[in-house]
Scaffold this motif. Structure first.
Motif, PDB file in Angstrom:
ATOM      1  N   ALA A  41      14.398  32.646 -24.404  1.00 47.87           N
ATOM      2  CA  ALA A  41      14.783  32.237 -23.050  1.00 47.87           C
ATOM      3  C   ALA A  41      15.855  33.160 -22.496  1.00 47.87           C
ATOM      4  O   ALA A  41      15.781  33.611 -21.343  1.00 47.87           O
ATOM      5  CB  ALA A  41      15.276  30.790 -23.046  1.00 47.87           C
ATOM      6  N   LEU A  42      16.853  33.471 -23.309  1.00 43.78           N
ATOM      7  CA  LEU A  42      17.937  34.346 -22.853  1.00 43.78           C
ATOM      8  C   LEU A  42      17.441  35.769 -22.609  1.00 43.78           C
ATOM      9  O   LEU A  42      17.901  36.430 -21.666  1.00 43.78           O
ATOM     10  CB  LEU A  42      19.093  34.331 -23.851  1.00 43.78           C
ATOM     11  CG  LEU A  42      19.848  32.998 -23.915  1.00 43.78           C
ATOM     12  CD1 LEU A  42      20.885  33.019 -25.030  1.00 43.78           C
ATOM     13  CD2 LEU A  42      20.481  32.665 -22.572  1.00 43.78           C
ATOM     14  N   ARG A  43      16.488  36.245 -23.413  1.00 41.88           N
ATOM     15  CA  ARG A  43      15.910  37.581 -23.171  1.00 41.88           C
ATOM     16  C   ARG A  43      15.169  37.623 -21.838  1.00 41.88           C
ATOM     17  O   ARG A  43      15.198  38.635 -21.142  1.00 41.88           O
ATOM     18  CB  ARG A  43      14.963  37.979 -24.301  1.00 41.88           C
ATOM     19  CG  ARG A  43      15.658  38.565 -25.512  1.00 41.88           C
ATOM     20  CD  ARG A  43      14.697  39.322 -26.426  1.00 41.88           C
ATOM     21  NE  ARG A  43      13.461  38.636 -26.688  1.00 41.88           N
ATOM     22  CZ  ARG A  43      13.245  37.806 -27.717  1.00 41.88           C
ATOM     23  NH1 ARG A  43      14.212  37.555 -28.572  1.00 41.88           N
ATOM     24  NH2 ARG A  43      12.075  37.227 -27.882  1.00 41.88           N
ATOM     25  N   LEU A  44      14.495  36.538 -21.480  1.00 37.54           N
ATOM     26  CA  LEU A  44      13.782  36.484 -20.202  1.00 37.54           C
ATOM     27  C   LEU A  44      14.743  36.422 -19.017  1.00 37.54           C
ATOM     28  O   LEU A  44      14.544  37.083 -18.000  1.00 37.54           O
ATOM     29  CB  LEU A  44      12.857  35.256 -20.154  1.00 37.54           C
ATOM     30  CG  LEU A  44      11.614  35.302 -21.029  1.00 37.54           C
ATOM     31  CD1 LEU A  44      10.978  33.922 -21.108  1.00 37.54           C
ATOM     32  CD2 LEU A  44      10.619  36.323 -20.488  1.00 37.54           C
ATOM     33  N   LEU A  45      15.784  35.602 -19.157  1.00 36.50           N
ATOM     34  CA  LEU A  45      16.720  35.370 -18.052  1.00 36.50           C
ATOM     35  C   LEU A  45      17.780  36.459 -17.924  1.00 36.50           C
ATOM     36  O   LEU A  45      18.215  36.773 -16.810  1.00 36.50           O
ATOM     37  CB  LEU A  45      17.412  34.012 -18.239  1.00 36.50           C
ATOM     38  CG  LEU A  45      16.515  32.796 -18.121  1.00 36.50           C
ATOM     39  CD1 LEU A  45      17.235  31.570 -18.656  1.00 36.50           C
ATOM     40  CD2 LEU A  45      16.073  32.595 -16.678  1.00 36.50           C
ATOM     41  N   LEU A  46      18.219  36.997 -19.045  1.00 41.95           N
ATOM     42  CA  LEU A  46      19.329  37.951 -19.056  1.00 41.95           C
ATOM     43  C   LEU A  46      18.959  39.181 -19.884  1.00 41.95           C
ATOM     44  O   LEU A  46      19.593  39.465 -20.911  1.00 41.95           O
ATOM     45  CB  LEU A  46      20.587  37.282 -19.633  1.00 41.95           C
ATOM     46  CG  LEU A  46      21.036  36.003 -18.934  1.00 41.95           C
ATOM     47  CD1 LEU A  46      22.075  35.269 -19.768  1.00 41.95           C
ATOM     48  CD2 LEU A  46      21.576  36.337 -17.552  1.00 41.95           C
ATOM     49  N   PRO A  47      17.929  39.920 -19.443  1.00 42.75           N
ATOM     50  CA  PRO A  47      17.500  41.067 -20.242  1.00 42.75           C
ATOM     51  C   PRO A  47      18.539  42.190 -20.181  1.00 42.75           C
ATOM     52  O   PRO A  47      19.261  42.328 -19.190  1.00 42.75           O
ATOM     53  CB  PRO A  47      16.193  41.497 -19.564  1.00 42.75           C
ATOM     54  CG  PRO A  47      16.351  41.065 -18.145  1.00 42.75           C
ATOM     55  CD  PRO A  47      17.167  39.788 -18.207  1.00 42.75           C
ATOM     56  N   GLY A  48      18.593  42.973 -21.234  1.00 38.73           N
ATOM     57  CA  GLY A  48      19.472  44.131 -21.235  1.00 38.73           C
ATOM     58  C   GLY A  48      19.010  45.155 -20.206  1.00 38.73           C
ATOM     59  O   GLY A  48      19.807  45.789 -19.535  1.00 38.73           O
ATOM     60  N   GLU A  49      17.712  45.305 -20.095  1.00 36.16           N
ATOM     61  CA  GLU A  49      17.109  46.229 -19.130  1.00 36.16           C
ATOM     62  C   GLU A  49      15.956  45.517 -18.437  1.00 36.16           C
ATOM     63  O   GLU A  49      15.419  44.551 -18.943  1.00 36.16           O
ATOM     64  CB  GLU A  49      16.560  47.468 -19.842  1.00 36.16           C
ATOM     65  CG  GLU A  49      17.602  48.289 -20.545  1.00 36.16           C
ATOM     66  CD  GLU A  49      16.976  49.458 -21.289  1.00 36.16           C
ATOM     67  OE1 GLU A  49      15.757  49.677 -21.179  1.00 36.16           O
ATOM     68  OE2 GLU A  49      17.723  50.150 -21.999  1.00 36.16           O
ATOM     69  N   GLY A  50      15.584  46.023 -17.286  1.00 39.89           N
ATOM     70  CA  GLY A  50      14.440  45.471 -16.572  1.00 39.89           C
ATOM     71  C   GLY A  50      14.815  44.294 -15.696  1.00 39.89           C
ATOM     72  O   GLY A  50      15.971  43.876 -15.627  1.00 39.89           O
ATOM     73  N   GLN A  51      13.796  43.786 -15.032  1.00 40.19           N
ATOM     74  CA  GLN A  51      13.977  42.677 -14.091  1.00 40.19           C
ATOM     75  C   GLN A  51      14.091  41.349 -14.838  1.00 40.19           C
ATOM     76  O   GLN A  51      13.230  41.018 -15.639  1.00 40.19           O
ATOM     77  CB  GLN A  51      12.789  42.594 -13.135  1.00 40.19           C
ATOM     78  CG  GLN A  51      12.883  43.517 -11.934  1.00 40.19           C
ATOM     79  CD  GLN A  51      14.078  43.165 -11.064  1.00 40.19           C
ATOM     80  OE1 GLN A  51      15.157  43.726 -11.232  1.00 40.19           O
ATOM     81  NE2 GLN A  51      13.908  42.238 -10.156  1.00 40.19           N
ATOM     82  N   PRO A  52      15.117  40.576 -14.545  1.00 42.32           N
ATOM     83  CA  PRO A  52      15.203  39.245 -15.154  1.00 42.32           C
ATOM     84  C   PRO A  52      14.234  38.281 -14.473  1.00 42.32           C
ATOM     85  O   PRO A  52      13.889  38.447 -13.299  1.00 42.32           O
ATOM     86  CB  PRO A  52      16.651  38.834 -14.888  1.00 42.32           C
ATOM     87  CG  PRO A  52      17.053  39.602 -13.679  1.00 42.32           C
ATOM     88  CD  PRO A  52      16.277  40.893 -13.719  1.00 42.32           C
ATOM     89  N   LEU A  53      13.796  37.312 -15.216  1.00 44.09           N
ATOM     90  CA  LEU A  53      12.997  36.225 -14.654  1.00 44.09           C
ATOM     91  C   LEU A  53      13.916  35.390 -13.764  1.00 44.09           C
ATOM     92  O   LEU A  53      15.046  35.086 -14.157  1.00 44.09           O
ATOM     93  CB  LEU A  53      12.434  35.365 -15.789  1.00 44.09           C
ATOM     94  CG  LEU A  53      11.562  34.175 -15.387  1.00 44.09           C
ATOM     95  CD1 LEU A  53      10.233  34.682 -14.815  1.00 44.09           C
ATOM     96  CD2 LEU A  53      11.297  33.286 -16.588  1.00 44.09           C
ATOM     97  N   HIS A  54      13.455  35.061 -12.565  1.00 48.13           N
ATOM     98  CA  HIS A  54      14.243  34.200 -11.670  1.00 48.13           C
ATOM     99  C   HIS A  54      13.406  32.947 -11.379  1.00 48.13           C
ATOM    100  O   HIS A  54      12.722  32.861 -10.366  1.00 48.13           O
ATOM    101  CB  HIS A  54      14.612  34.921 -10.379  1.00 48.13           C
ATOM    102  CG  HIS A  54      15.606  34.156  -9.568  1.00 48.13           C
ATOM    103  ND1 HIS A  54      16.955  34.172  -9.846  1.00 48.13           N
ATOM    104  CD2 HIS A  54      15.439  33.309  -8.528  1.00 48.13           C
ATOM    105  CE1 HIS A  54      17.573  33.387  -8.992  1.00 48.13           C
ATOM    106  NE2 HIS A  54      16.684  32.848  -8.189  1.00 48.13           N
TER     107      HIS A  54
END
Length: 144
Positions: A41-54
């Motif tokens: 969940a945190l990788r989807l919402l707060l990725p190090g790179e790329g677009q986060p899921l909103h």
């Protein structure tokens, strides 16, 4: 109507299917993105790179592998990119400390998962109508 996806953070495959079926039965057409643990969940919402899921709505279980739901909630509220996302804690727990801590960390709502499917369908309808139709969400945070 909020047309963004619903992020379902749930490790129990039966509860995932239950939730998807309940939303479909209520004609809620938002895409449902499933994270099976708190780390995902945190990788989807707060990725190090790329677009986060909103997502338009986050349905968050408390008892999760890797990173528990309360830690996920804390991370969501601590990051300006996700701090205003609506988070509904959807769990089997009815322990007072889980309820108190969920609200203390910034949950918008705490809902105990109904065990009977028909009751779950009704709960999904109420959640969907309120959070996806009635509620006016905050605009996404802008980077930089």
């Amino acid at each position: 109507m909020s047309d963004g996806p619903i992020l379902l953070v749930e490790d129990n495959p039966d509860d995932v299917l239950f939730t998807i079926r309940a939303f479909a039965k209520n004609h809620i057409r938002n895409e449902i993105v499933v994270a099976s643990d708190g780390e995902q969940a945190l990788r989807l919402l707060l990725p190090g790179e790329g677009q986060p899921l909103h997502p338009a709505l986050i349905l968050l279980d408390i008892k999760l592998p890797k990173v528990d739901g309360l830690e996920v909630l804390r991370a969501i509220r601590d990051d300006e990119r996700t701090s205003s996302l609506p988070v509904v804690v959807l769990t089997t727990s009815s322990e007072e400390r889980d309820i108190v801590e969920s609200y203390r960390l910034g949950a918008n709502s705490f809902v105990r998962k109904p065990v009977v499917f028909e009751e779950f369908v009704e709960a999904a309808n109420v959640l969907g109508v309120y959070w996806l139709l009635v509620n006016q969400p905050a605009p996404p945070a802008r980077n930089g």
